[in-house]
Structures are given as C-alpha cells and as structure tokens.
Design a protein around this motif. Structure first.
Motif, mmCIF file in Angstrom:
data_model
loop_
_atom_site.group_PDB
_atom_site.id
_atom_site.type_symbol
_atom_site.label_atom_id
_atom_site.label_comp_id
_atom_site.label_asym_id
_atom_site.label_seq_id
_atom_site.Cartn_x
_atom_site.Cartn_y
_atom_site.Cartn_z
ATOM 1 N N GLU A 1 0.494 5.730 -15.630
ATOM 2 C CA GLU A 1 0.049 4.593 -16.623
ATOM 3 C C GLU A 1 1.067 3.889 -17.315
ATOM 4 O O GLU A 1 1.117 2.735 -17.184
ATOM 5 C CB GLU A 1 -1.165 4.671 -17.219
ATOM 6 C CG GLU A 1 -1.133 5.844 -18.336
ATOM 7 C CD GLU A 1 -2.414 6.004 -19.151
ATOM 8 O OE1 GLU A 1 -3.503 5.308 -18.882
ATOM 9 O OE2 GLU A 1 -2.357 6.852 -20.127
ATOM 10 N N GLU A 2 2.058 4.421 -17.675
ATOM 11 C CA GLU A 2 3.159 3.795 -18.472
ATOM 12 C C GLU A 2 4.033 3.020 -17.636
ATOM 13 O O GLU A 2 4.783 2.164 -18.001
ATOM 14 C CB GLU A 2 4.036 4.816 -19.220
ATOM 15 C CG GLU A 2 3.344 5.556 -20.457
ATOM 16 C CD GLU A 2 2.724 6.707 -20.016
ATOM 17 O OE1 GLU A 2 2.257 7.375 -21.057
ATOM 18 O OE2 GLU A 2 2.237 7.066 -19.201
ATOM 19 N N MET B 1 2.108 -5.740 -10.425
ATOM 20 C CA MET B 1 1.024 -4.911 -11.120
ATOM 21 C C MET B 1 0.781 -3.910 -10.272
ATOM 22 O O MET B 1 0.869 -3.772 -9.083
ATOM 23 C CB MET B 1 -0.312 -5.916 -10.794
ATOM 24 C CG MET B 1 -1.670 -5.412 -11.518
ATOM 25 S SD MET B 1 -3.101 -6.504 -11.206
ATOM 26 C CE MET B 1 -2.576 -7.805 -12.208
ATOM 27 N N LEU B 2 0.299 -2.668 -10.841
ATOM 28 C CA LEU B 2 -0.068 -1.604 -10.258
ATOM 29 C C LEU B 2 -1.499 -1.371 -10.487
ATOM 30 O O LEU B 2 -2.144 -1.568 -11.573
ATOM 31 C CB LEU B 2 0.666 -0.417 -10.938
ATOM 32 C CG LEU B 2 2.441 -0.605 -10.848
ATOM 33 C CD1 LEU B 2 2.724 0.971 -11.572
ATOM 34 C CD2 LEU B 2 2.820 -0.616 -9.611
ATOM 35 N N LYS B 3 -2.161 -0.781 -9.202
ATOM 36 C CA LYS B 3 -3.581 -0.245 -9.454
ATOM 37 C C LYS B 3 -3.588 1.093 -8.555
ATOM 38 O O LYS B 3 -2.904 1.069 -7.683
ATOM 39 C CB LYS B 3 -4.456 -1.479 -8.539
ATOM 40 C CG LYS B 3 -4.355 -2.679 -9.236
ATOM 41 C CD LYS B 3 -5.251 -3.001 -10.865
ATOM 42 C CE LYS B 3 -6.422 -2.864 -10.606
ATOM 43 N NZ LYS B 3 -7.240 -2.933 -11.625
ATOM 44 N N SER C 1 0.809 -1.019 -0.085
ATOM 45 C CA SER C 1 0.013 0.072 0.040
ATOM 46 C C SER C 1 0.977 1.270 0.077
ATOM 47 O O SER C 1 1.704 1.432 0.999
ATOM 48 C CB SER C 1 -0.788 0.203 1.156
ATOM 49 O OG SER C 1 -1.847 1.129 1.289
ATOM 50 N N LYS C 2 0.676 2.211 -0.971
ATOM 51 C CA LYS C 2 1.257 3.449 -1.012
ATOM 52 C C LYS C 2 0.319 4.546 -1.156
ATOM 53 O O LYS C 2 -0.307 4.764 -2.069
ATOM 54 C CB LYS C 2 2.246 3.564 -2.160
ATOM 55 C CG LYS C 2 3.378 2.576 -2.132
ATOM 56 C CD LYS C 2 4.393 2.860 -1.076
ATOM 57 C CE LYS C 2 5.567 1.492 -1.070
ATOM 58 N NZ LYS C 2 6.388 1.841 0.166
ATOM 59 N N GLY D 1 3.294 -9.831 -7.083
ATOM 60 C CA GLY D 1 2.510 -9.245 -6.175
ATOM 61 C C GLY D 1 1.796 -7.611 -6.781
ATOM 62 O O GLY D 1 2.000 -7.702 -7.974
ATOM 63 N N LEU D 2 1.108 -7.151 -5.963
ATOM 64 C CA LEU D 2 0.423 -6.022 -6.291
ATOM 65 C C LEU D 2 0.642 -4.744 -5.573
ATOM 66 O O LEU D 2 0.785 -4.673 -4.401
ATOM 67 C CB LEU D 2 -1.078 -6.125 -6.200
ATOM 68 C CG LEU D 2 -2.374 -5.181 -6.338
ATOM 69 C CD1 LEU D 2 -2.191 -4.499 -7.551
ATOM 70 C CD2 LEU D 2 -3.474 -5.380 -5.833
ATOM 71 N N VAL D 3 0.943 -3.743 -6.285
ATOM 72 C CA VAL D 3 1.260 -2.489 -5.524
ATOM 73 C C VAL D 3 -0.201 -1.468 -5.812
ATOM 74 O O VAL D 3 -0.380 -1.187 -6.977
ATOM 75 C CB VAL D 3 2.557 -1.798 -6.147
ATOM 76 C CG1 VAL D 3 2.595 -0.535 -5.521
ATOM 77 C CG2 VAL D 3 3.614 -2.601 -5.982
#
Length: 248
Positions: free
Chosen positions: A220-221, A231-233, A182-183, A210-212
């Motif tokens: 988005e790039e 992966m980024l969300k 989580s950021k 993992g997911l960030v």
C-alpha cells in the motif's frame, strides 16, 4: 488485497525456507490463512531466488542430453519445444523426469509461463467487461498499436469519430484517469519500480494521468504518486464517475 510493507516482509521472509513445489502453496495458506491464495503465490513467485528449481534443473539436464546426442549445434527453439512437450524427447525416462519436473514447479518453466499468460489475458478480458458494464468507450492495446503507438497501456479512454474526438474521461476518487494498465500480479517494491521506469511514467508523459490495477494486490505504501498522476488499485473501481467532452 493491499498489504503494508511490514506484512509483505513477513510473508517474504517465510518464503525463504520454501521450494517452488505444489506443496509450498499449502504451507503458505496454512501459515497465512487470512490472505488470498493468488496473492501468496504471486508474492512467492516474486521472492523466490532462482537457484536450481525443478524446471531449471530439467532444462540443464535436457540441454546436456542434446549436446551429447547431437554433435551439431541445436537451437533454443528445439530445447524450448521439448520442454513444452516432453513426449518429443527421444529418451523416454528423461522425458518422464522432465515432465514431472515442469508440472511440479509452481514458479518457473513452460507450464507456469502458459498459466501466467492465460491469467494475464483473463484479467485483461475482465477489465474490458467491467468497462463495458459501465458503458465506457475505450481503445485497447491492439487498437492503439494499429494506430502507430509503440508503447501503450492496456486501455485508453478515448474514441475518435470523424473530425471530432469524443473523449470519455473517468474520475476515480476525484482524480481523472485517461488510461488503465492491468497487472495480473502482486505489486512489490522491485517490480513496481521497474514498471514505473519502463512503462507507467512514459504512459503518463504521453497520455496523462492513469490507473494501474494490480489484481493480486500491492504494497500500500507504493500508492504514493497520485498527485503526480498514477493511482494504484487492487480491483476495478466501483465508484468510477464518467463524463464526455469534444475536441477538434
């Protein structure tokens, strides 16, 4: 909120003319009404080049005051304590000026540090609540450190039970996720690259893909490492699919 790199550069260029005061946020929102205020503030905090922001100026003046008042060396803890609590400064006029400087600085200083810490904790709790709503079992950072891990993500989707380990996996957009970070900030080129080098790739090496979550958005790039396992969300995924398996 995801921004193209071109959009980010337009906002970043505009921030060059702004000073880190409360009024700057009003100017940013008027100039970019289609963007979230939290995203704009996060971008401004990233882009602002520290010169003599109000908090930094207050720190320099207070440091000089302490040097002149006390010939013996003072500790950084004393200086930081007075910046956090200006009422402890013996000179009332200086105390008032330090107070005004710190509360009017939207990017740096003890007030901002406290706010950032609180916002970070708030988003970690939000992540925990979202996981519980999905009935996902997980270990948080404190639990992982108690197990001896020195560098850990915020969440691991794994719970040991006796001799067996029940592993709960999450699939997001068809990709397996073992951990979540989580950021509570915006993911720009510089900060994201630092996080990759100092955190994310080590998480990947130890725990797998993992997911960030950049809660205030990202360029988005930068979401270009999905095939390599990161992966980024910009929010908790609504389409998360879970399944369990046992090892041991």
């Amino acid at each position: 909120m995801k921004l193209s790199r071109a959009e980010y550069r337009v906002i970043a260029k505009y921030t060059d003319q702004l000073k880190p005061t409360r009024h700057c946020m009003k100017m940013l929102q008027e100039r970019f009404p289609g963007y979230l205020p939290s995203t704009l503030l996060s971008i401004f905090s990233l882009e602002y080049q520290v010169d003599l922001s109000p908090s930094l100026m207050a720190r320099i003046i207070l440091e000089r005051f302490l040097q002149e008042q006390d010939k013996t060396p003072y500790s950084k803890q004393v200086l930081s304590s007075m910046l956090r609590d200006p009422s402890s400064i013996p000179d009332h006029s200086l105390a008032d000026n330090v107070y005004q400087s710190t509360i009017n600085d939207c990017c740096y200083g003890p007030w901002v540090d406290s706010i950032k810490h609180a916002i970070g904790h708030e988003h970690e709790m939000l992540l925990h609540n979202k996981l519980r709503e999905k009935n996902l079992s997980f270990l948080d950072e404190n639990q992982l450190r108690a197990k001896g891990y020195d560098k850990t993500p915020d969440i691991i989707l794994e719970v040991p039970i006796g001799a067996l380990t029940v592993c709960e996996l999450a699939a997001v957009e068809g990709r397996i996720v073992h951990w979540i970070e989580s950021k509570a900030s915006f993911g720009d080129d510089h900060s994201h690259q630092n996080y990759l080098n100092e955190q994310f790739w080590s998480y990947w090496n130890r725990f797998g893909p993992g997911l960030v979550i950049y809660w205030h958005g990202f360029i988005e790039e930068l979401d270009c490492h999905r095939d390599r396992g990161i992966m980024l969300k910009d929010s908790f995924p609504s389409d998360i699919v879970t399944f369990n398996y046992r090892t041991g």
